[in-house]
Design an enzyme around this catalytic site. Structure first.
Site, mmCIF file in Angstrom:
data_model
loop_
_atom_site.group_PDB
_atom_site.id
_atom_site.type_symbol
_atom_site.label_atom_id
_atom_site.label_comp_id
_atom_site.label_asym_id
_atom_site.label_seq_id
_atom_site.Cartn_x
_atom_site.Cartn_y
_atom_site.Cartn_z
ATOM 1 N N HIS A 208 -77.020 14.180 5.815
ATOM 2 C CA HIS A 208 -76.252 15.652 4.986
ATOM 3 C C HIS A 208 -76.869 17.008 5.489
ATOM 4 O O HIS A 208 -76.431 17.466 5.212
ATOM 5 C CB HIS A 208 -75.652 14.701 3.240
ATOM 6 C CG HIS A 208 -76.532 15.465 2.658
ATOM 7 N ND1 HIS A 208 -77.749 15.074 2.650
ATOM 8 C CD2 HIS A 208 -77.262 16.740 2.059
ATOM 9 C CE1 HIS A 208 -78.514 15.071 1.532
ATOM 10 N NE2 HIS A 208 -77.997 16.153 1.611
HETATM 11 C C1 UD1 Z 1 -75.829 21.134 -0.755
HETATM 12 C C2 UD1 Z 1 -77.166 21.671 -1.657
HETATM 13 C C3 UD1 Z 1 -78.572 20.914 -0.975
HETATM 14 C C4 UD1 Z 1 -77.766 19.086 -1.737
HETATM 15 C C5 UD1 Z 1 -76.218 19.313 -1.385
HETATM 16 C C6 UD1 Z 1 -77.061 17.485 -2.190
HETATM 17 C C7 UD1 Z 1 -77.453 24.000 -1.011
HETATM 18 C C8 UD1 Z 1 -78.076 24.800 -0.100
HETATM 19 N N1 UD1 Z 1 -77.557 22.408 -0.966
HETATM 20 O O1 UD1 Z 1 -75.019 20.944 0.186
HETATM 21 O O2 UD1 Z 1 -79.570 20.890 -1.277
HETATM 22 O O3 UD1 Z 1 -79.048 18.512 -0.940
HETATM 23 O O4 UD1 Z 1 -75.929 19.469 -2.093
HETATM 24 O O5 UD1 Z 1 -75.683 16.384 -2.201
HETATM 25 O O6 UD1 Z 1 -77.269 24.783 -2.208
HETATM 26 N N2 UD1 Z 1 -67.774 19.488 0.233
HETATM 27 C C9 UD1 Z 1 -66.766 18.625 -0.788
HETATM 28 N N3 UD1 Z 1 -66.502 18.537 -1.609
HETATM 29 C C10 UD1 Z 1 -67.737 18.726 -2.551
HETATM 30 C C11 UD1 Z 1 -68.415 19.697 -2.159
HETATM 31 C C12 UD1 Z 1 -68.439 20.502 -0.693
HETATM 32 O O7 UD1 Z 1 -66.319 18.820 0.567
HETATM 33 O O8 UD1 Z 1 -67.414 18.384 -3.685
HETATM 34 C C13 UD1 Z 1 -68.018 20.528 1.410
HETATM 35 C C14 UD1 Z 1 -67.512 21.292 2.436
HETATM 36 O O9 UD1 Z 1 -66.896 21.355 3.472
HETATM 37 C C15 UD1 Z 1 -69.171 22.637 1.457
HETATM 38 C C16 UD1 Z 1 -69.743 21.447 2.137
HETATM 39 O O10 UD1 Z 1 -69.624 20.216 1.727
HETATM 40 O O11 UD1 Z 1 -68.201 23.617 2.889
HETATM 41 C C17 UD1 Z 1 -71.383 21.532 2.015
HETATM 42 O O12 UD1 Z 1 -71.196 22.087 1.362
HETATM 43 P P1 UD1 Z 1 -72.137 22.718 0.160
HETATM 44 O O13 UD1 Z 1 -72.399 22.564 -1.455
HETATM 45 O O14 UD1 Z 1 -72.510 24.238 0.229
HETATM 46 O O15 UD1 Z 1 -73.800 21.930 -0.018
HETATM 47 P P2 UD1 Z 1 -74.229 20.687 -0.027
HETATM 48 O O16 UD1 Z 1 -74.116 20.298 2.191
HETATM 49 O O17 UD1 Z 1 -73.904 19.984 -0.013
HETATM 50 N N1 UDP Z 2 -76.143 9.162 -3.688
HETATM 51 C C1 UDP Z 2 -74.805 8.088 -4.776
HETATM 52 N N2 UDP Z 2 -74.238 7.992 -3.764
HETATM 53 C C2 UDP Z 2 -73.963 8.321 -2.092
HETATM 54 C C3 UDP Z 2 -75.271 8.823 -1.293
HETATM 55 C C4 UDP Z 2 -76.041 9.325 -2.490
HETATM 56 O O1 UDP Z 2 -75.302 7.994 -5.699
HETATM 57 O O2 UDP Z 2 -73.081 7.759 -1.379
HETATM 58 C C5 UDP Z 2 -76.705 9.311 -4.779
HETATM 59 C C6 UDP Z 2 -78.515 9.124 -4.541
HETATM 60 O O3 UDP Z 2 -79.284 8.042 -5.144
HETATM 61 C C7 UDP Z 2 -79.441 10.168 -4.684
HETATM 62 C C8 UDP Z 2 -78.633 11.565 -4.395
HETATM 63 O O4 UDP Z 2 -77.523 10.837 -4.539
HETATM 64 O O5 UDP Z 2 -79.977 9.894 -6.217
HETATM 65 C C9 UDP Z 2 -78.900 11.840 -3.200
HETATM 66 O O6 UDP Z 2 -78.083 12.996 -3.751
HETATM 67 P P1 UDP Z 2 -78.358 13.860 -1.848
HETATM 68 O O7 UDP Z 2 -78.735 13.116 -0.455
HETATM 69 O O8 UDP Z 2 -77.232 14.308 -2.288
HETATM 70 O O9 UDP Z 2 -79.220 15.253 -2.468
HETATM 71 P P2 UDP Z 2 -80.542 15.722 -2.344
HETATM 72 O O10 UDP Z 2 -81.635 14.599 -3.468
HETATM 73 O O11 UDP Z 2 -80.515 15.507 -0.562
HETATM 74 O O12 UDP Z 2 -80.558 17.287 -2.271
#
Ligand code: UD1
Ligand code: UDP
Length: 359
Positions: A208
């Site tokens: 992701h």
């Molecule tokens: C964010 C964090 C990342 C973390 C991840 C956990 C930052 C810079 N990045 O990345 O470090 O690993 O969360 O999952 O803070 N979107 C949805 N629904 C939501 C949220 C997001 O559809 O509830 C989609 C939107 O199109 C959005 C894209 O995901 O533009 C990215 O969301 P964003 O919160 O900017 O960053 P993540 O990739 O989720």
């Molecule tokens: N996770 C979850 N469901 C999913 C994928 C991940 O509950 O389908 C949980 C996972 O167990 C971990 C956390 O989400 O605790 C990791 O989040 P993510 O990979 O989005 O973010 P990161 O750790 O890279 O910041």
């Protein structure tokens, strides 16, 4: 109303999961707190599902900032958090990890009265092209308390000139969260039956990160490498796909290789179960590198660096980047690894230690 002792600022899936043991510890000790949700994650599958399943209270405040460019999103969070902290006047503000929500909480709190505590302090990828690296460095440097998960992260803080009695090595709260939920997952989750999966006979994929899924070449390399390895070994891959990755895949207009099965993001118990029973996990997630290491499942990290080197040092994880051939070779080397390595992330009492230090 009396001022809360603690304000938690959170906004994304990993923050909800990794702060859950601390919120629970506050409940157990009757410590008054507020939860400020920035609204960075808002889809049910990345947000509400975790509050419900982990039995967390509904956030006291939700800023509902949603998705935006980094500056606009972070600015809106800072404005909202500042106003809530000014009104509620907690003693301590807790932020976690490296997201934009953590950075916003850190910036807002550092200019106000409460002390600021950063959990998961001292992680470094040394890659400033990642927004997460900028966020964690800044949060560490403006904090009053830094709770480092390992000796190595405390050492990295010291190397940046942060070396005082308020750097505390506590272990990672993910160990607390896993130990609080692993048995429950075994009892309650039916994901293996529901998805027709046999323990030890499938691979788990999550990808992701912006630097991977926003880059068509890197994303295609990951899918091709994982697909080829699954084909060769005649096993299926389950990929609970984050909305960012799903949108990019749709934009690419490509289907995924045959052995890769896309499923929606899963709740914590189902996901833990898949991590526990997968033959191998392939990921770019920070949390998944830690959890698979704790659970004894071998991991392949499709990134060029990691801020979790402890997992590599003990043989639980291997870095392979996103090149198709490197992924296949790395997977071959990891797939049959026995998961009997020691857990480098602590003994599952991080939340208690953090709370004891603050209170
Ligand atoms: C964010 C964090 C990342 C973390 C991840 C956990 C930052 C810079 N990045 O990345 O470090 O690993 O969360 O999952 O803070 N979107 C949805 N629904 C939501 C949220 C997001 O559809 O509830 C989609 C939107 O199109 C959005 C894209 O995901 O533009 C990215 O969301 P964003 O919160 O900017 O960053 P993540 O990739 O989720
Ligand atoms: N996770 C979850 N469901 C999913 C994928 C991940 O509950 O389908 C949980 C996972 O167990 C971990 C956390 O989400 O605790 C990791 O989040 P993510 O990979 O989005 O973010 P990161 O750790 O890279 O910041």
């Amino acid at each position: 109303m009396a001022a809360p002792r603690i304000a938690f600022v959170l906004g994304t899936r990993p923050e909800i999961i990794k702060l859950s043991p601390l919120i629970r510890a506050c409940d157990d000790r009757d410590v008054p707190y507020v939860v400020v949700h920035t609204g960075q994650h808002y889809s049910d599958s990345l947000d509400t599902v975790f509050f419900e399943q982990l039995e967390l209270p509904t956030p006291t405040h939700n800023l509902e900032v949603g998705s935006d460019d980094h500056g606009a999103q972070t600015a809106e969070m800072i404005r909202g958090i500042e106003s809530i902290l000014t009104e509620t006047r907690p003693d301590h503000v807790i932020v976690h990890g490296d997201t934009n929500s953590a950075l916003a909480g850190a910036i807002a709190a550092s200019k106000l009265e409460p002390s600021l505590a950063h959990i998961e302090a001292g992680l470094r990828s040394f890659d400033r092209s990642m927004p997460e690296e900028i966020n964690r460095v800044l949060a560490d440097h403006v904090s009053n308390y830094r709770f480092a998960p390992t000796d190595e992260s405390a050492r990295l803080l010291a190397a940046e000139g942060i070396d005082d009695e308020r750097v505390v090595v506590t272990g990672n709260t993910i160990v607390d969260a896993v130990s609080q939920h692993r048995d429950l997952a075994t009892r309650k989750s039916t994901v293996l039956e529901d998805r027709d999966l046999e323990s030890g006979e499938f691979y788990l994929l999550t990808a992701h990160r912006a630097e991977n899924v926003d880059d068509p070449d890197r994303f295609t390399g990951i899918l091709a490498g994982v697909g080829e390895f699954a084909d060769r070994t005649d096993r299926e891959v389950v990929y609970p796909i984050h909305p960012r990755a799903r949108e990019n895949l749709e934009e690419l207009g490509r289907s995924v290789p045959d052995p890769i099965r896309l499923v929606p993001p899963l709740d914590f118990l189902d996901f833990l179960t898949l991590e526990d029973h997968a033959r191998l996990a392939i990921t770019d997630s920070g949390g998944v590198q830690e959890e698979t290491c704790i659970l004894g499942t071998p991991c392949l990290t499709v990134r060029d660096n990691t801020e979790r080197p402890e997992t590599i040092d003990i043989g639980a994880n291997r870095l392979v980047g996103t090149d198709r051939t490197a992924i296949v070779e790395g997977a071959e080397a990891m797939v049959d690894r026995d998961g009997a390595w020691p857990n480098p992330f602590g003994d599952g009492t991080a939340a208690d230690r953090i709370l004891e230090t603050l209170l």
